[in-house]
Design an enzyme around this catalytic site. Structure first.
Site, PDB file in Angstrom:
ATOM      1  N   LYS A 119     -41.558  69.117   3.381  1.00  0.00           N
ATOM      2  CA  LYS A 119     -41.984  70.394   3.981  1.00  0.00           C
ATOM      3  C   LYS A 119     -41.727  70.450   5.481  1.00  0.00           C
ATOM      4  O   LYS A 119     -41.571  71.518   6.053  1.00  0.00           O
ATOM      5  CB  LYS A 119     -43.478  70.617   3.711  1.00  0.00           C
ATOM      6  CG  LYS A 119     -44.358  69.523   4.291  1.00  0.00           C
ATOM      7  CD  LYS A 119     -45.816  69.794   4.051  1.00  0.00           C
ATOM      8  CE  LYS A 119     -46.314  69.348   2.694  1.00  0.00           C
ATOM      9  NZ  LYS A 119     -46.513  67.886   2.553  1.00  0.00           N
ATOM     10  N   GLY A 142     -49.041  61.721   9.799  1.00  0.00           N
ATOM     11  CA  GLY A 142     -49.834  61.721  11.027  1.00  0.00           C
ATOM     12  C   GLY A 142     -49.145  61.083  12.224  1.00  0.00           C
ATOM     13  O   GLY A 142     -49.671  61.106  13.330  1.00  0.00           O
ATOM     14  N   GLY A 179     -43.613  62.965   8.195  1.00  0.00           N
ATOM     15  CA  GLY A 179     -42.738  64.126   8.335  1.00  0.00           C
ATOM     16  C   GLY A 179     -42.246  64.184   9.763  1.00  0.00           C
ATOM     17  O   GLY A 179     -41.124  63.785  10.097  1.00  0.00           O
ATOM     18  N   ARG A 180     -43.152  64.646  10.640  1.00  0.00           N
ATOM     19  CA  ARG A 180     -42.881  64.819  12.068  1.00  0.00           C
ATOM     20  C   ARG A 180     -42.111  63.647  12.696  1.00  0.00           C
ATOM     21  O   ARG A 180     -41.186  63.841  13.475  1.00  0.00           O
ATOM     22  CB  ARG A 180     -44.268  64.884  12.742  1.00  0.00           C
ATOM     23  CG  ARG A 180     -44.372  65.714  13.959  1.00  0.00           C
ATOM     24  CD  ARG A 180     -45.819  65.625  14.459  1.00  0.00           C
ATOM     25  NE  ARG A 180     -46.778  66.447  13.745  1.00  0.00           N
ATOM     26  CZ  ARG A 180     -46.896  67.761  13.910  1.00  0.00           C
ATOM     27  NH1 ARG A 180     -46.137  68.388  14.740  1.00  0.00           N
ATOM     28  NH2 ARG A 180     -47.793  68.434  13.219  1.00  0.00           N
ATOM     29  N   GLU A 227     -46.254  58.952   4.081  1.00  0.00           N
ATOM     30  CA  GLU A 227     -45.610  60.271   3.926  1.00  0.00           C
ATOM     31  C   GLU A 227     -45.292  60.875   5.295  1.00  0.00           C
ATOM     32  O   GLU A 227     -45.769  61.949   5.633  1.00  0.00           O
ATOM     33  CB  GLU A 227     -46.548  61.215   3.163  1.00  0.00           C
ATOM     34  CG  GLU A 227     -46.944  60.732   1.782  1.00  0.00           C
ATOM     35  CD  GLU A 227     -48.128  61.514   1.216  1.00  0.00           C
ATOM     36  OE1 GLU A 227     -48.641  62.438   1.888  1.00  0.00           O
ATOM     37  OE2 GLU A 227     -48.556  61.189   0.103  1.00  0.00           O
ATOM     38  N   ASP A 280     -43.784  92.487  18.012  1.00  0.00           N
ATOM     39  CA  ASP A 280     -45.187  92.110  17.884  1.00  0.00           C
ATOM     40  C   ASP A 280     -45.707  91.511  19.196  1.00  0.00           C
ATOM     41  O   ASP A 280     -45.085  90.602  19.761  1.00  0.00           O
ATOM     42  CB  ASP A 280     -45.298  91.072  16.747  1.00  0.00           C
ATOM     43  CG  ASP A 280     -46.731  90.698  16.452  1.00  0.00           C
ATOM     44  OD1 ASP A 280     -47.625  90.982  17.274  1.00  0.00           O
ATOM     45  OD2 ASP A 280     -46.967  90.098  15.387  1.00  0.00           O
ATOM     46  N   HIS A 282     -54.578  61.315   4.146  1.00  0.00           N
ATOM     47  CA  HIS A 282     -53.789  61.846   5.260  1.00  0.00           C
ATOM     48  C   HIS A 282     -54.793  62.113   6.377  1.00  0.00           C
ATOM     49  O   HIS A 282     -55.654  62.977   6.244  1.00  0.00           O
ATOM     50  CB  HIS A 282     -53.061  63.131   4.854  1.00  0.00           C
ATOM     51  CG  HIS A 282     -52.006  63.560   5.843  1.00  0.00           C
ATOM     52  ND1 HIS A 282     -52.257  63.671   7.193  1.00  0.00           N
ATOM     53  CD2 HIS A 282     -50.695  63.889   5.678  1.00  0.00           C
ATOM     54  CE1 HIS A 282     -51.143  64.053   7.810  1.00  0.00           C
ATOM     55  NE2 HIS A 282     -50.180  64.181   6.917  1.00  0.00           N
TER      56      HIS A 282
HETATM   57  O1  ORX Z   1     -48.591  71.161   4.944  1.00  0.00           O
HETATM   58  C1  ORX Z   1     -48.727  71.193   6.162  1.00  0.00           C
HETATM   59  O2  ORX Z   1     -49.038  72.209   6.752  1.00  0.00           O
HETATM   60  C2  ORX Z   1     -48.463  69.925   6.941  1.00  0.00           C
HETATM   61  N1  ORX Z   1     -48.684  68.801   6.031  1.00  0.00           N
HETATM   62  C3  ORX Z   1     -48.306  67.525   6.414  1.00  0.00           C
HETATM   63  C4  ORX Z   1     -48.254  66.493   5.327  1.00  0.00           C
HETATM   64  C5  ORX Z   1     -47.472  65.352   5.525  1.00  0.00           C
HETATM   65  C6  ORX Z   1     -47.469  64.378   4.546  1.00  0.00           C
HETATM   66  N2  ORX Z   1     -48.155  64.526   3.414  1.00  0.00           N
HETATM   67  C7  ORX Z   1     -48.892  65.630   3.167  1.00  0.00           C
HETATM   68  C8  ORX Z   1     -48.973  66.640   4.129  1.00  0.00           C
HETATM   69  O3  ORX Z   1     -49.718  67.734   3.873  1.00  0.00           O
HETATM   70  C9  ORX Z   1     -49.618  65.722   1.879  1.00  0.00           C
HETATM   71  C10 ORX Z   1     -46.669  65.082   6.762  1.00  0.00           C
HETATM   72  O4  ORX Z   1     -47.457  64.880   7.876  1.00  0.00           O
HETATM   73  P1  ORX Z   1     -46.826  64.525   9.312  1.00  0.00           P
HETATM   74  O5  ORX Z   1     -45.749  65.527   9.600  1.00  0.00           O
HETATM   75  O6  ORX Z   1     -47.969  64.537  10.208  1.00  0.00           O
HETATM   76  O7  ORX Z   1     -46.246  63.167   9.243  1.00  0.00           O
HETATM   77  C11 ORX Z   1     -49.302  69.861   8.194  1.00  0.00           C
HETATM   78  C12 ORX Z   1     -48.661  70.227   9.500  1.00  0.00           C
HETATM   79  C13 ORX Z   1     -47.947  71.551   9.652  1.00  0.00           C
HETATM   80  N3  ORX Z   1     -48.745  72.676   9.690  1.00  0.00           N
END
Ligand code: ORX
Length: 465
Positions: A65, A235, A271-272, A269, A346, A194
């Protein structure tokens, strides 16, 4: 593994080039107008190496995501990462890259029924849950699933708190859910958490790992589950100048103290961490408006740029995100009160409300670093402003690594800096826009209070503000 679907080829840059020189290369011929990104693929590869060095025991499962661009997914898949998918759509994207289902965790604790059925037919067995209703659904639709119980363990400081939505209480709720799974005959293989996205509280990882250990013991000793998976979630910071040293310290210590038996597979997990710093966004200033006159203490200049909160800057609405505008060209040493606005109609579409900037002219470019996470994946073309294109670059050593060590082939790359400007706005035909040089003369209507009559006054105005 077959790597396909690259939006564009990756441009291999020489050792004298970098992201800034590439940006200049793109804008200097004065033919570019739309906002665009430069994505440094080498930055993602460097992140992978950092992760492996800092937390060798933890297998990263990239959170799709965060940025689901083909280049990100293909590069990370090639490096051997697993994936955290939140939906059927994300699972399908990853499977199409040729990633084995065992490298995917369906990490959304509340899943629509059809998505659970899809996971079943595609053999994606690992799924998270945090409620009884999810267990009943799984019992009916995917009884062979390997379930992972998500507990709540919030960081004290986080950019985006996820515990308000997901994660059961590790003491009050988790044992009951494990018992229910046991009664229903559903296999639970581990615990996940998380702590919150953009975590500013590294010790929380140690405490959360400790809490997971207690539940491992309960599930194994009281219920006879074979617990084999610990998922430490996301995180981790990813901006330039940030580091995962402290988090890695607490994670490694937690694993040593609570999970020294390495038969337990540990995944995360992130992402960032993998994508934030790889993407630089470059926006064009296409309009200005001065508010107040010289006597007005609140006089300031509004600058309008061609990407905003409905596009890449959606992260400013969804998480507590501040961005730092940098001018590609500095026109003055003096700075003036300014604000930066997105392109839609907007009033919420504002990027910086009250900042000091040197003089900015129409046609100037503003650069925003660290724009890879939670930007493109949720951007829309609201008001008809397109989501910016991405130019992909890679340095030569990383190119050799990608070409030789992983399964990217020559067709994925373009050599030489000249080609970097491939993929400019398709229909861009406008010539650079300039102000008229002569003063513009005009008349304005005035109203004379003394006699109530209207009269015309001739004034000279300059088109350039
Ligand atoms: O869904 C969200 O809005 C974003 N979720 C982050 C997330 C991550 C990993 N596993 C799960 C998550 O929900 C289940 C990734 O986290 P990070 O990027 O901190 O490593 C939250 C942030 C955006 N609004």
């Amino acid at each position: 593994m077959k790597v396909t679907n690259f939006e564009d080829r990756i441009h291999v840059i020489d050792e004298d080039s970098n992201v800034t020189s590439v940006i200049k290369n793109i804008v200097e011929p004065n033919e570019q107008e739309d906002a665009f990104y430069v994505c440094d693929v080498g930055d993602m590869v460097a992140k992978y190496k950092t992760w492996k060095t800092q937390m060798p025991r933890v297998e990263p499962h990239y959170a799709v995501k965060c940025n689901d661009s083909p280049i990100v997914l293909s590069t990370l898949a090639s490096l051997g990462l697993g994936f955290d998918c939140a939906s059927k759509g994300e699972i399908s994207k990853i499977l199409k890259l040729g990633v084995e289902p065992s490298r995917i965790i369906f990490a959304n604790p509340a899943k629509p029924a059809s998505h659970i059925r899809y996971a079943n037919t595609s053999d994606v067995k690992m799924m998270t849950f945090d409620s009884a209703s999810e267990l009943y659904k799984v019992k009916k639709m995917f009884p062979e699933a390997k379930m992972v119980l998500r507990i709540r363990y919030d960081a004290e400081v986080a950019q985006c708190r996820l515990g308000v939505k997901f994660g059961c209480d590790p003491v009050l709720e988790a044992p009951h859910l494990l018992q229910l799974a046991h009664t229903l005959g559903i296999q639970v293989i581990g615990i996940s958490f998380h702590v919150g996205s953009g975590c500013g509280d590294p010790p929380v990882f140690y405490k959360a790992i400790g809490a997971a250990r207690k539940l491992f013991d309960y599930a194994e000793m009281e219920l006879g589950f074979n617990m084999t998976l610990l998922d430490i979630g996301g995180g981790y910071p990813g901006d330039k100048g940030t580091s995962i040293d402290k988090i890695a310290y607490y994670v490694n210590k937690g694993l040593d103290d609570f999970f020294e038996d390495d038969t337990v597979r540990v995944i995360a997990e992130p992402g960032r961490f993998f994508v934030a710093s790889a993407y630089t966004l470059v926006c064009n200033v296409y309009a200005t408006r001065t508010i107040g006159d010289n006597q007005d203490p609140n006089k300031h200049t509004m600058y309008f740029i061609n990407d905003g909160v409905y596009g890449s800057f959606n992260c400013m609405l969804y998480e507590d995100r501040k961005v730092t505008p940098q001018l590609l060209k500095i026109n003055s040493t003096t700075e003036y009160p300014s604000s930066i606005w997105g392109p839609t109609c907007d009033g919420m579409d504002v990027i910086a409300r009250s900042i000091m900037l040197p003089e900015v002219n129409i046609g100037d470019w503003i650069v925003f670093e660290d724009m890879g996470a939670y930007t493109l994946s949720a951007a829309s073309a609201f008001n008809g402003f397109p989501v910016p294109k991405v130019h992909l670059i890679v340095d030569q050593p990383t190119w050799y690594f990608l070409r030789d060590e992983v399964c990217l082939t020559n067709e994925h790359f373009a050599l030489g800096n000249d080609n970097i400007r491939l993929g400019l706005d398709d229909d861009f035909s406008a010539k650079p826009w300039t102000y008229p040089e002569l003063p513009v003369s005009m008349s304005i209507s005035r109203f004379d209070i003394s006699n109530g009559e209207q009269y015309q006054e001739h004034v000279l105005d300059y088109a350039k503000p």
